[in-house]
Scaffold this motif. Structure first.
Motif, short mmCIF file in Angstrom:
data_model
loop_
_atom_site.label_atom_id
_atom_site.label_comp_id
_atom_site.label_asym_id
_atom_site.label_seq_id
_atom_site.Cartn_x
_atom_site.Cartn_y
_atom_site.Cartn_z
N LEU A 237 0.92 -1.09 -0.19
CA LEU A 237 0.13 0.01 -0.03
C LEU A 237 0.85 1.25 -0.04
CD1 LEU A 237 -3.23 0.48 0.78
CD2 LEU A 237 -2.21 1.83 2.40
N ASP B 158 3.14 -9.03 8.57
CA ASP B 158 2.26 -8.73 7.68
C ASP B 158 2.11 -10.35 6.96
OD1 ASP B 158 1.59 -6.18 5.73
OD2 ASP B 158 1.39 -8.18 4.67
N LEU C 216 -2.08 -11.72 10.93
CA LEU C 216 -2.44 -11.00 11.77
C LEU C 216 -1.39 -11.00 13.02
CD1 LEU C 216 -4.53 -8.42 11.72
CD2 LEU C 216 -6.06 -9.76 12.96
C1 LIG Z 1 -3.91 -1.08 4.52
S1 LIG Z 1 -2.30 -1.87 4.38
C2 LIG Z 1 -1.47 -1.25 5.50
C3 LIG Z 1 0.02 -0.90 5.27
C4 LIG Z 1 0.82 0.00 6.09
N1 LIG Z 1 0.70 -0.57 7.53
C5 LIG Z 1 0.46 1.46 5.84
O1 LIG Z 1 -0.45 2.19 6.68
O2 LIG Z 1 0.76 2.04 4.88
C6 LIG Z 1 -2.72 -3.53 5.21
C7 LIG Z 1 -1.58 -4.39 5.12
O3 LIG Z 1 -2.14 -5.53 5.56
C8 LIG Z 1 -1.61 -6.81 4.87
N2 LIG Z 1 -2.39 -7.74 5.28
C9 LIG Z 1 -3.74 -8.38 4.45
N3 LIG Z 1 -4.09 -9.63 5.24
C10 LIG Z 1 -3.37 -9.63 6.35
C11 LIG Z 1 -3.54 -10.60 7.15
N4 LIG Z 1 -4.42 -11.68 7.13
N5 LIG Z 1 -2.41 -10.79 8.34
C12 LIG Z 1 -1.34 -9.77 8.38
N6 LIG Z 1 -1.30 -8.65 7.34
C13 LIG Z 1 -2.55 -8.75 6.46
C14 LIG Z 1 -1.47 -6.29 3.50
O4 LIG Z 1 -0.64 -7.12 2.94
C15 LIG Z 1 -0.99 -4.79 3.81
O5 LIG Z 1 0.37 -4.86 3.73
#
Ligand SMILES: C[S@@+](CC[C@H](N)C(=O)[O-])C[C@H]1O[C@@H](n2cnc3c(N)ncnc32)[C@H](O)[C@@H]1O
Length: 298
Positions: free
Chosen positions: A94, A151, A181
């Motif tokens: 992102l 992540d 998560l």
């Molecule tokens: C909205 S982005 C936020 C990225 C960063 N923290 C930022 O604020 O720019 C959400 C992140 O959650 C990760 N993600 C999605 N599903 C996930 C899961 N089940 N467990 C951990 N991370 C996850 C995605 O890969 C992505 O990098």
């Protein structure tokens, strides 16, 4: 093909083209593309409009222009995005948003004094690492920080590692974990956190295709998709957080969310048996609800 057009002619014609492709602020965008493609800074573009470019410079600019017409976000062309005054490497993750900086501001202004000389931080859904790393960099002069970042995306974690190298010293205590998560429980060496931050995916699945083409077409859907109601991750955080809460003192949880989701997320947390000592609510500059936090005790 040899070109004789001046910088200004090329910029104005290209801005016209971007406008025809529906891109906002086309002139500004074109100047940024020129800077990114050829290193000609905007102030130089403004003072030397009659400068002529060689063919290699025109080609390099045209490549960026074509990508932008196809709605590739600027940050994916340059692989850089600024967050809280620092440049983060951006690829397959992102693109950091200014709303997320609200969490950093709040931590700096309000809760620094809660932590007595040390803070064990967990950044869930870390992506580029911009949030967790910024909190670490902003607080590390005042207290000892340990930071765990998680992540599920290998590609995002690769980018996060680049940012750790770029911004942090070898002495920083940082753990980067691939996990769904929360980190897997290490029963022999359990981790308890003073501060948990998260910017999870929170867009309703059905809304993704209707987002701006830059977002829907290029940003990883894994980073956007929060399930049918956009709330899946908040349900999971509420259900799974307890083993990670500090044992003796409280843990501060701060989560970004979509505008209009606050009430529902409060309900999700109030329906658990978590003990909520305090609630934190932050709005963005337009007055939209954007961050929700809880001070939780076991
Ligand atoms: C909205 S982005 C936020 C990225 C960063 N923290 C930022 O604020 O720019 C959400 C992140 O959650 C990760 N993600 C999605 N599903 C996930 C899961 N089940 N467990 C951990 N991370 C996850 C995605 O890969 C992505 O990098």
């Amino acid at each position: 093909m040899v070109t004789t057009q001046t910088l200004d002619e090329l910029i104005r014609r290209s801005a016209q083209e971007l406008a025809e492709y529906g891109i906002d602020q086309p002139l500004r965008e074109v100047r940024l593309l020129m800077e990114a493609a050829n290193g000609i800074e905007i102030k130089e573009q403004l003072v030397a409009p009659d400068k002529t470019l060689n063919q290699a410079q025109v080609n390099s600019f045209q490549k960026y222009l074509r990508a932008r017409k196809n709605r590739t976000p600027y940050a994916y062309l340059t692989n850089v995005k600024e967050f809280y005054g620092r440049e983060f490497y951006i690829k397959n993750c992102l693109i950091p948003r200014p709303e997320t900086e609200l969490i950093v501001d709040f931590i700096k202004e309000n809760i620094q004094e809660r932590f007595e000389g040390k803070c064990n931080i967990l950044d869930l859904c870390t992506g580029s690492g911009c949030l967790g790393l910024t909190v670490l960099l902003e607080l590390e002069k005042q207290m000892a920080i340990e930071l765990t970042m998680t992540d599920i995306s290998d590609q995002a974690l690769d980018t996060c590692k680049v940012n750790v190298k770029k911004h942090c010293s070898h002495n920083s205590k940082i753990m980067i974990l691939k996990s769904d998560l929360f980190p897997n429980r290490d029963f022999e060496n359990p981790q308890f956190f003073d501060l948990i931050v998260a910017n999870p995916p929170y867009i309703k699945s059905g809304d993704i295709t209707g987002l701006a083409p830059e977002v829907a077409g290029y940003e990883p859907h894994l980073a956007l998709d929060g399930g049918v109601e956009g709330l899946d991750f908040y349900f999971r955080i509420a259900e799974e957080i307890r083993p990670f809460l500090q044992k003796k003192q409280s843990t501060v949880l701060l989560m970004e969310h979509g505008a209009g989701q606050r009430k529902a997320i409060i309900k999700i947390f109030e329906e658990t048996d978590l003990v909520i000592k305090e609630r934190i609510e932050l709005n963005d500059w337009q007055g939209h609800d954007r961050v929700l936090g809880f001070v939780l005790i076991r």
